[in-house]
Design a protein around this motif. Structure first.
Motif, PDB file in Angstrom:
ATOM      1  N   ARG A 179       0.832  -1.196   0.000  1.00  0.00           N
ATOM      2  CA  ARG A 179       0.000   0.000   0.000  1.00  0.00           C
ATOM      3  C   ARG A 179       0.870   1.251   0.000  1.00  0.00           C
ATOM      4  NH1 ARG A 179      -4.016  -0.862   4.905  1.00  0.00           N
ATOM      5  NH2 ARG A 179      -2.079  -1.539   5.897  1.00  0.00           N
ATOM      6  N   GLY A 180       0.282   2.347  -0.464  1.00  0.00           N
ATOM      7  CA  GLY A 180       1.069   3.554  -0.646  1.00  0.00           C
ATOM      8  C   GLY A 180       1.351   4.293   0.639  1.00  0.00           C
ATOM      9  N   GLY A 181       2.327   5.167   0.574  1.00  0.00           N
ATOM     10  CA  GLY A 181       2.683   6.021   1.684  1.00  0.00           C
ATOM     11  C   GLY A 181       3.646   7.064   1.172  1.00  0.00           C
ATOM     12  N   THR A 182       4.060   7.983   2.021  1.00  0.00           N
ATOM     13  CA  THR A 182       5.004   9.007   1.592  1.00  0.00           C
ATOM     14  C   THR A 182       6.051   9.251   2.655  1.00  0.00           C
ATOM     15  OG1 THR A 182       3.465  10.693   2.383  1.00  0.00           O
ATOM     16  CG2 THR A 182       3.441  10.241   0.026  1.00  0.00           C
ATOM     17  N   VAL A 183       7.230   9.613   2.180  1.00  0.00           N
ATOM     18  CA  VAL A 183       8.334  10.011   3.044  1.00  0.00           C
ATOM     19  C   VAL A 183       8.597  11.494   2.793  1.00  0.00           C
ATOM     20  CG1 VAL A 183      10.775   9.703   3.580  1.00  0.00           C
ATOM     21  CG2 VAL A 183       9.360   7.708   3.055  1.00  0.00           C
ATOM     22  N   GLY A 184       8.508  12.294   3.850  1.00  0.00           N
ATOM     23  CA  GLY A 184       8.858  13.698   3.748  1.00  0.00           C
ATOM     24  C   GLY A 184      10.337  13.881   4.022  1.00  0.00           C
ATOM     25  N   VAL A 185      10.965  14.795   3.305  1.00  0.00           N
ATOM     26  CA  VAL A 185      12.384  15.074   3.509  1.00  0.00           C
ATOM     27  C   VAL A 185      12.575  16.574   3.652  1.00  0.00           C
ATOM     28  CG1 VAL A 185      13.299  13.002   2.396  1.00  0.00           C
ATOM     29  CG2 VAL A 185      12.749  14.991   0.988  1.00  0.00           C
ATOM     30  N   VAL A 186      13.387  16.966   4.643  1.00  0.00           N
ATOM     31  CA  VAL A 186      13.633  18.378   4.909  1.00  0.00           C
ATOM     32  C   VAL A 186      14.979  18.473   5.619  1.00  0.00           C
ATOM     33  CG1 VAL A 186      12.476  18.383   7.178  1.00  0.00           C
ATOM     34  CG2 VAL A 186      12.533  20.494   5.815  1.00  0.00           C
ATOM     35  N   HIS A 187      15.643  19.616   5.506  1.00  0.00           N
ATOM     36  CA  HIS A 187      16.898  19.750   6.237  1.00  0.00           C
ATOM     37  C   HIS A 187      16.626  20.093   7.698  1.00  0.00           C
ATOM     38  CE1 HIS A 187      21.032  20.254   7.186  1.00  0.00           C
ATOM     39  NE2 HIS A 187      20.918  21.548   7.442  1.00  0.00           N
ATOM     40  N   GLY A 188      15.881  21.171   7.932  1.00  0.00           N
ATOM     41  CA  GLY A 188      15.510  21.484   9.308  1.00  0.00           C
ATOM     42  C   GLY A 188      15.913  22.866   9.782  1.00  0.00           C
ATOM     43  N   HIS A 189      16.574  23.664   8.946  1.00  0.00           N
ATOM     44  CA  HIS A 189      17.005  24.987   9.400  1.00  0.00           C
ATOM     45  C   HIS A 189      15.935  26.050   9.210  1.00  0.00           C
ATOM     46  CE1 HIS A 189      17.736  24.995   5.103  1.00  0.00           C
ATOM     47  NE2 HIS A 189      17.985  26.284   5.107  1.00  0.00           N
ATOM     48  N   THR A 190      14.880  25.721   8.437  1.00  0.00           N
ATOM     49  CA  THR A 190      13.766  26.647   8.235  1.00  0.00           C
ATOM     50  C   THR A 190      12.473  25.934   8.614  1.00  0.00           C
ATOM     51  OG1 THR A 190      13.404  25.930   5.946  1.00  0.00           O
ATOM     52  CG2 THR A 190      14.962  27.740   6.292  1.00  0.00           C
ATOM     53  N   TRP A 191      11.393  26.701   8.710  1.00  0.00           N
ATOM     54  CA  TRP A 191      10.092  26.085   8.973  1.00  0.00           C
ATOM     55  C   TRP A 191       9.709  25.213   7.791  1.00  0.00           C
ATOM     56  CZ3 TRP A 191       8.004  26.068  13.622  1.00  0.00           C
ATOM     57  CH2 TRP A 191       8.397  27.055  14.531  1.00  0.00           C
ATOM     58  N   PRO A 192       9.258  23.985   8.042  1.00  0.00           N
ATOM     59  CA  PRO A 192       8.917  23.073   6.949  1.00  0.00           C
ATOM     60  C   PRO A 192       7.644  23.479   6.223  1.00  0.00           C
ATOM     61  CG  PRO A 192       9.333  21.892   9.013  1.00  0.00           C
ATOM     62  CD  PRO A 192       9.188  23.339   9.353  1.00  0.00           C
ATOM     63  N   ASP A 193       7.529  23.000   5.001  1.00  0.00           N
ATOM     64  CA  ASP A 193       6.301  23.142   4.234  1.00  0.00           C
ATOM     65  C   ASP A 193       5.197  22.368   4.961  1.00  0.00           C
ATOM     66  OD1 ASP A 193       4.216  22.898   2.373  1.00  0.00           O
ATOM     67  OD2 ASP A 193       5.587  22.754   0.674  1.00  0.00           O
ATOM     68  N   PRO A 194       4.038  22.986   5.215  1.00  0.00           N
ATOM     69  CA  PRO A 194       2.950  22.262   5.892  1.00  0.00           C
ATOM     70  C   PRO A 194       2.532  20.982   5.174  1.00  0.00           C
ATOM     71  CG  PRO A 194       2.496  24.615   5.865  1.00  0.00           C
ATOM     72  CD  PRO A 194       3.711  24.408   5.000  1.00  0.00           C
ATOM     73  N   ALA A 195       2.835  20.885   3.870  1.00  0.00           N
ATOM     74  CA  ALA A 195       2.487  19.669   3.127  1.00  0.00           C
ATOM     75  C   ALA A 195       3.182  18.438   3.694  1.00  0.00           C
ATOM     76  CB  ALA A 195       2.841  19.835   1.650  1.00  0.00           C
ATOM     77  N   LEU A 196       4.280  18.629   4.428  1.00  0.00           N
ATOM     78  CA  LEU A 196       4.977  17.479   5.005  1.00  0.00           C
ATOM     79  C   LEU A 196       4.153  16.783   6.077  1.00  0.00           C
ATOM     80  CD1 LEU A 196       7.339  18.723   3.413  1.00  0.00           C
ATOM     81  CD2 LEU A 196       8.838  18.057   5.284  1.00  0.00           C
ATOM     82  N   LEU A 197       3.141  17.466   6.598  1.00  0.00           N
ATOM     83  CA  LEU A 197       2.258  16.822   7.570  1.00  0.00           C
ATOM     84  C   LEU A 197       1.425  15.717   6.930  1.00  0.00           C
ATOM     85  CD1 LEU A 197       1.043  19.898   9.648  1.00  0.00           C
ATOM     86  CD2 LEU A 197       2.573  18.070  10.410  1.00  0.00           C
ATOM     87  N   ASP A 198       1.386  15.675   5.593  1.00  0.00           N
ATOM     88  CA  ASP A 198       0.682  14.605   4.886  1.00  0.00           C
ATOM     89  C   ASP A 198       1.548  13.353   4.737  1.00  0.00           C
ATOM     90  OD1 ASP A 198      -1.635  16.091   4.514  1.00  0.00           O
ATOM     91  OD2 ASP A 198      -0.906  16.984   2.650  1.00  0.00           O
ATOM     92  N   ALA A 199       2.815  13.436   5.114  1.00  0.00           N
ATOM     93  CA  ALA A 199       3.697  12.283   5.007  1.00  0.00           C
ATOM     94  C   ALA A 199       3.417  11.288   6.126  1.00  0.00           C
ATOM     95  CB  ALA A 199       5.162  12.729   5.063  1.00  0.00           C
ATOM     96  N   ASP A 200       3.875  10.059   5.921  1.00  0.00           N
ATOM     97  CA  ASP A 200       3.818   9.058   6.981  1.00  0.00           C
ATOM     98  C   ASP A 200       5.051   9.142   7.872  1.00  0.00           C
ATOM     99  OD1 ASP A 200       1.369   7.334   6.299  1.00  0.00           O
ATOM    100  OD2 ASP A 200       2.418   7.464   4.388  1.00  0.00           O
ATOM    101  N   VAL A 201       6.177   9.480   7.262  1.00  0.00           N
ATOM    102  CA  VAL A 201       7.441   9.639   7.976  1.00  0.00           C
ATOM    103  C   VAL A 201       8.116  10.887   7.423  1.00  0.00           C
ATOM    104  CG1 VAL A 201       9.659   8.593   8.588  1.00  0.00           C
ATOM    105  CG2 VAL A 201       7.690   7.131   8.146  1.00  0.00           C
ATOM    106  N   VAL A 202       8.693  11.710   8.294  1.00  0.00           N
ATOM    107  CA  VAL A 202       9.480  12.874   7.880  1.00  0.00           C
ATOM    108  C   VAL A 202      10.917  12.664   8.343  1.00  0.00           C
ATOM    109  CG1 VAL A 202       9.840  15.354   8.106  1.00  0.00           C
ATOM    110  CG2 VAL A 202       7.508  14.443   7.954  1.00  0.00           C
TER     111      VAL A 202
END
Length: 267
Positions: free
Chosen positions: A143-166
């Motif tokens: 089944r599908g899912g998503t991985v969010g990726v971000v560095h962390g020095h700025t505020w993340p894109d709110p779309a990352l809250l739709d990920a299963d794992v960040v």
């Protein structure tokens, strides 16, 4: 938020790296390579250290082979010095990027040290905005899912809250461990736990407050052992990311060998 089981982001035992099975490929993820750190320390602090550039590159390429990865994802700070790379640092980066991209594609989530790198190597790298992005994934049951990726020095894109794992870098988490006779050592660590959605983005609004199934946050240890870090279990230690520690109210720390240390604030 999807109803599928979360896609696995599995650390490689003994290494500051993890793998994730994306829709059509297996990705190796690392954070904070800080290529050229020895050059940076020479300019910043007058510290002379022998270069470990070859060892870092060989270790990274070896992990690609060991994990049978189809792509490398760097969660920011591929380079150490801020700005356009030159001299020995650029030479190290060119050799590293070539060694990776001769084997697999390479994605860079732009970190606070990477603006010059992203521009200099635009033809060689897939670059994701500093606020982060979503990578498609498929869980073990198909089944599908998503991985969010971000560095962390700025505020993340709110779309990352739709990920299963960040997955994020920037913080270089470390723990200070003491033994029975008063000795101590510092080791790199993973931090993992559920996101507090209202603390994760700078202007959460009603959508963040309504998230019922928040993603898991995985904070990666620095790939480069010379780049320092945040002692997460030392009182008074401040975090680097603007959303930490508030966004991780119930996270656990793990050593590179997989040892679970429990609540990262009480280790």
């Amino acid at each position: 938020m999807g109803t599928a089981a979360s896609p696995a982001v599995e650390p490689v035992v003994g290494e500051p790296a993890a793998v994730a099975d994306l829709e059509t490929e297996r990705a190796l993820l690392v954070a904070d390579v800080h290529a050229g750190v020895e050059v940076g320390l020479r300019y910043e602090r007058g510290v002379e250290l022998d270069s470990r550039a070859d060892a870092r590159r060989e270790r990274l390429v070896g992990l690609l082979a060991e994990t049978d990865a189809d792509r490398l994802v760097v969660l920011g700070d591929l380079a150490h010095r801020i700005g356009a790379p030159d001299g020995d640092e650029r030479e190290e980066l060119e050799t590293l990027v070539r060694a990776v991209t001769d084997r697999v594609p390479m994605t860079l989530v732009e970190g606070n040290h990477d603006a010059g790198v992203a521009e200099a190597f635009a033809d060689d790298l897939d670059v994701i905005d500093p606020a982060g992005g979503l990578l498609g994934a498929e869980s073990a049951d198909g089944r599908g899912g998503t991985v969010g990726v971000v560095h962390g020095h700025t505020w993340p894109d709110p779309a990352l809250l739709d990920a299963d794992v960040v997955c994020m870098g920037h913080e270089h988490p470390q723990v200070r461990l003491e033994d029975a006779v008063g000795g101590s050592r510092v080791e790199r660590a993973w931090l993992r736990g559920p996101v507090d959605p209202t603390a994760f983005v700078g202007d959460p609004g009603p959508d963040a407050a309504a998230v019922e199934d928040p993603p898991e946050l995985v904070i990666f240890p620095a790939f480069n052992e010379r780049s320092g870090g945040t002692w997460v279990n030392v009182e008074g230690q401040s975090f680097l990311a603007p959303f930490l520690p508030d966004t991780l109210p119930a996270g656990d720390a793990y050593l590179l060998d997989g040892t679970r240390l429990g609540d990262y604030r009480r280790v």
